[in-house]
Design a protein around this motif. Structure first.
Motif, PDB file in Angstrom:
ATOM      1  N   THR A  62       0.860  -1.189   0.000  1.00 55.38           N
ATOM      2  CA  THR A  62       0.000   0.000   0.000  1.00 55.38           C
ATOM      3  C   THR A  62       0.894   1.235   0.000  1.00 55.38           C
ATOM      4  OG1 THR A  62      -0.114   0.152   2.406  1.00 55.38           O
ATOM      5  CG2 THR A  62      -1.824  -1.151   1.320  1.00 55.38           C
ATOM      6  N   TRP A  63       0.379   2.313  -0.591  1.00 57.28           N
ATOM      7  CA  TRP A  63       1.150   3.551  -0.649  1.00 57.28           C
ATOM      8  C   TRP A  63       1.364   4.147   0.736  1.00 57.28           C
ATOM      9  CZ3 TRP A  63       4.164   4.721  -4.407  1.00 57.28           C
ATOM     10  CH2 TRP A  63       3.885   4.271  -5.696  1.00 57.28           C
ATOM     11  N   SER A  64       0.370   4.019   1.589  1.00 58.05           N
ATOM     12  CA  SER A  64       0.528   4.588   2.924  1.00 58.05           C
ATOM     13  C   SER A  64       1.666   3.890   3.686  1.00 58.05           C
ATOM     14  CB  SER A  64      -0.777   4.513   3.704  1.00 58.05           C
ATOM     15  OG  SER A  64      -1.180   3.165   3.872  1.00 58.05           O
TER      16      SER A  64
END
Length: 129
Positions: A62-64
């Motif tokens: 995930t980007w987060s």
């Protein structure tokens, strides 16, 4: 199929990172003096954390998580360098370093100059020199 390959790569990276961190811990225990211990405290530990975090990012995907772990990596790389420097200078000033083990003693002149300027060792502003 690609997800399974990424999970396998992530697992291998996490294992390699953990082994590097273990190597750093063993080096801290086994090496005889402060200067020798600085190396495993900084280099394999930092590389191990970096490899471990790359493995976590590949697993989570995930980007987060990527941005959070990138921030952790940046802060770790900045603080390890500074902490190693401070530990080395403090150990040198506290006479925990055997001068015979040094190839070049570049700090001796600065310490002697500071001692001449402040013979009582009071410190004060700019006393880090």
């Amino acid at each position: 199929m690609i997800g399974a390959i990424l999970d396998l790569v992530a697992a291998v990276l996490c294992l390699v990172g953990a082994l590097l961190c273990l190597t750093a811990a063993v080096g801290l225990v086994r090496f005889p003096d402060l200067i020798s211990r600085m190396h495993p405290a900084a280099k394999p530990q930092s590389l191990g954390l970096l490899v471990l975090l790359v493995g976590v990012v590949l697993h989570v995907r995930t980007w987060s998580a990527f941005f959070l772990l990138a921030l952790v990596t940046i802060l770790q790389m900045m603080t390890v360098t500074l902490a190693s420097h401070v530990v080395a200078r403090t150990g040198y000033r506290a006479r925990l370093v055997d001068p015979r083990t040094l190839v070049a003693d570049e700090l001796a002149e600065a310490v002697a100059e500071r001692a001449r300027a402040d013979p009582e060792g009071r410190g004060g502003p700019g006393a880090t020199g």
